[in-house]
Design an enzyme around this catalytic site. Structure first.
Site, PDB file in Angstrom:
ATOM      1  N   LEU A 245      11.450 -19.812  -5.321  1.00  0.00           N
ATOM      2  CA  LEU A 245      10.497 -18.961  -4.576  1.00  0.00           C
ATOM      3  C   LEU A 245       9.137 -19.089  -5.234  1.00  0.00           C
ATOM      4  O   LEU A 245       9.031 -19.095  -6.461  1.00  0.00           O
ATOM      5  CB  LEU A 245      10.953 -17.491  -4.636  1.00  0.00           C
TER       6      LEU A 245
ATOM      7  N   HIS B 289       1.919   3.257  -9.139  1.00  0.00           N
ATOM      8  CA  HIS B 289       1.748   1.810  -9.328  1.00  0.00           C
ATOM      9  C   HIS B 289       2.910   1.247 -10.162  1.00  0.00           C
ATOM     10  O   HIS B 289       3.373   0.140  -9.912  1.00  0.00           O
ATOM     11  CB  HIS B 289       0.412   1.515 -10.005  1.00  0.00           C
TER      12      HIS B 289
ATOM     13  N   ASP C 208       0.828  -1.213   0.000  1.00  0.00           N
ATOM     14  CA  ASP C 208       0.000   0.000   0.000  1.00  0.00           C
ATOM     15  C   ASP C 208       0.862   1.262   0.000  1.00  0.00           C
ATOM     16  O   ASP C 208       1.967   1.263   0.549  1.00  0.00           O
ATOM     17  CB  ASP C 208      -0.908  -0.025   1.238  1.00  0.00           C
TER      18      ASP C 208
HETATM   19  C1  IPE Z   1      -5.366  -2.709  -0.064  1.00  0.00           C
HETATM   20  O1  IPE Z   1      -5.096  -1.354  -0.215  1.00  0.00           O
HETATM   21  C2  IPE Z   1      -5.350  -3.385  -1.406  1.00  0.00           C
HETATM   22  C3  IPE Z   1      -4.062  -3.472  -2.070  1.00  0.00           C
HETATM   23  C4  IPE Z   1      -2.905  -3.073  -1.614  1.00  0.00           C
HETATM   24  C5  IPE Z   1      -4.098  -4.082  -3.360  1.00  0.00           C
HETATM   25  P1  IPE Z   1      -6.230  -0.253  -0.318  1.00  0.00           P
HETATM   26  O2  IPE Z   1      -5.534   1.036  -0.470  1.00  0.00           O
HETATM   27  O3  IPE Z   1      -7.220  -0.611  -1.363  1.00  0.00           O
HETATM   28  O4  IPE Z   1      -6.934  -0.371   1.121  1.00  0.00           O
HETATM   29  P2  IPE Z   1      -7.865   0.667   1.880  1.00  0.00           P
HETATM   30  O5  IPE Z   1      -8.940   1.089   0.935  1.00  0.00           O
HETATM   31  O6  IPE Z   1      -7.016   1.844   2.275  1.00  0.00           O
HETATM   32  O7  IPE Z   1      -8.357  -0.077   3.076  1.00  0.00           O
HETATM   33  C1  IPE Z   2      -1.799   0.174  -3.273  1.00  0.00           C
HETATM   34  O1  IPE Z   2      -1.525   1.542  -3.329  1.00  0.00           O
HETATM   35  C2  IPE Z   2      -2.012  -0.421  -4.639  1.00  0.00           C
HETATM   36  C3  IPE Z   2      -3.417  -0.717  -4.969  1.00  0.00           C
HETATM   37  C4  IPE Z   2      -4.401  -0.667  -4.136  1.00  0.00           C
HETATM   38  C5  IPE Z   2      -3.698  -1.098  -6.331  1.00  0.00           C
HETATM   39  P1  IPE Z   2      -2.675   2.624  -3.265  1.00  0.00           P
HETATM   40  O2  IPE Z   2      -3.072   2.967  -4.656  1.00  0.00           O
HETATM   41  O3  IPE Z   2      -3.791   2.183  -2.392  1.00  0.00           O
HETATM   42  O4  IPE Z   2      -1.907   3.833  -2.618  1.00  0.00           O
HETATM   43  P2  IPE Z   2      -2.493   4.882  -1.583  1.00  0.00           P
HETATM   44  O5  IPE Z   2      -2.965   4.113  -0.393  1.00  0.00           O
HETATM   45  O6  IPE Z   2      -3.599   5.625  -2.272  1.00  0.00           O
HETATM   46  O7  IPE Z   2      -1.319   5.764  -1.281  1.00  0.00           O
HETATM   47 MG    MG Z   3      -4.144   2.424  -0.397  1.00  0.00          MG
END
Ligand code: IPE
Ligand code: IPE
Ligand code: MG
Length: 240
Positions: free
Chosen positions: A124, A30, A13
């Site tokens: 892995l 991403h 995240d």
């Molecule tokens: C969790 O992250 C999903 C992934 C990392 C793929 P999110 O950014 O979607 O989670 P929330 O919405 O903050 O809980």
């Molecule tokens: C996690 O990073 C990746 C996905 C959920 C696809 P985020 O896109 O949720 O990044 P933040 O949380 O907005 O910084």
């Molecule tokens: Mg996020």
């Protein structure tokens, strides 16, 4: 006894915030996240971790702006073409975990191809959870048992779960500062050690991984027992 976790799971995240802080579009974060995953998989290999399971796209991430969702799908297609040969060369077996329905035919074919191409690798196991949700997994496992008319027991459910090919994660890391599971491995994380890092996923490097591994090595995993029981068990093993 080795202190290195056999199986690490990661909620990757913080990509969006990483990009926003640089005045870049979220999808640039991403893209950088894919780089970070490549680096992390290599580091896990070098440290003797056997299984790495990462959360790449949740069942709920479909509710993001259409532009971001399509950017993520394009990135997956690109990563399949570019990263899978590298992973294969490193001896990594790739599994995609999640609902395939809802993904384009092209992507579905790419996932199957990547799995087939790397099926013989043993250094892995990399499980990429894409269009995955812990609730989806429990429901699909229960539905499979019901379809076969099998009694719903813990063991049977466990075997029908999407991650039945690997043991449960020992360590579950979430980067990006949030302290929640967000529908990741609801069933499998029952006894995982949780570790939360403020580091945004694109910044999570080998040093950050080593800090998490050091924290894990300090944990006492009791699985419901008492500390004294574990100590006497270890002592009798040391004598044997
Ligand atoms: C969790 O992250 C999903 C992934 C990392 C793929 P999110 O950014 O979607 O989670 P929330 O919405 O903050 O809980
Ligand atoms: C996690 O990073 C990746 C996905 C959920 C696809 P985020 O896109 O949720 O990044 P933040 O949380 O907005 O910084
Ligand atoms: Mg996020």
């Amino acid at each position: 006894m080795s202190q290195v976790p056999h199986h690490i799971a990661i909620v990757m995240d913080g990509n969006g915030r990483w990009a926003t802080r640089r005045f870049l579009p979220r999808v640039a974060g991403h893209r950088q996240g894919v780089e970070s995953l490549r680096r992390c998989a290599r580091a896990c290999l070098e440290r003797g971790v056997a299984v790495l399971t990462v959360f790449a796209f949740s069942s709920e991430n479909w509710s993001r702006p259409a532009e971001e969702v399509s950017g993520l799908m394009e990135l997956l297609a690109l990563a399949l073409a570019r990263e899978v040969p590298r992973l294969h060369a490193d001896g990594v077996r790739v599994h995609f975990v999640g609902e395939r329905e809802g993904l384009s035919d092209k992507i579905r074919a790419g996932l199957a191809e990547a799995e087939a191409a790397t099926a013989g690798n043993r250094r892995l196991t990399l499980n990429i959870c894409f269009n995955y949700g812990g609730r989806w997994d429990i429901a699909q496992a229960a539905a499979r048992l019901a379809e076969r008319g099998e009694p719903i027991t813990e063991v049977a459910l466990d075997r029908a779960m999407a991650l039945a090919h690997v043991p449960d994660p020992d360590l579950l890391i979430r980067t990006g500062g949030e302290q929640r599971i967000s529908n990741f491995l609801l069933w499998q994380a029952a006894y995982s050690e949780l570790y939360f890092s403020d580091c945004l996923w694109p910044d999570f490097d080998e040093a950050a991984l080593d800090v998490a591994l050091a924290a894990f090595a300090q944990r006492e995993r009791r699985f419901g027992k008492t500390s004294e029981q574990l100590l006497s068990h270890n002592a009798s093993h040391a004598r044997a």
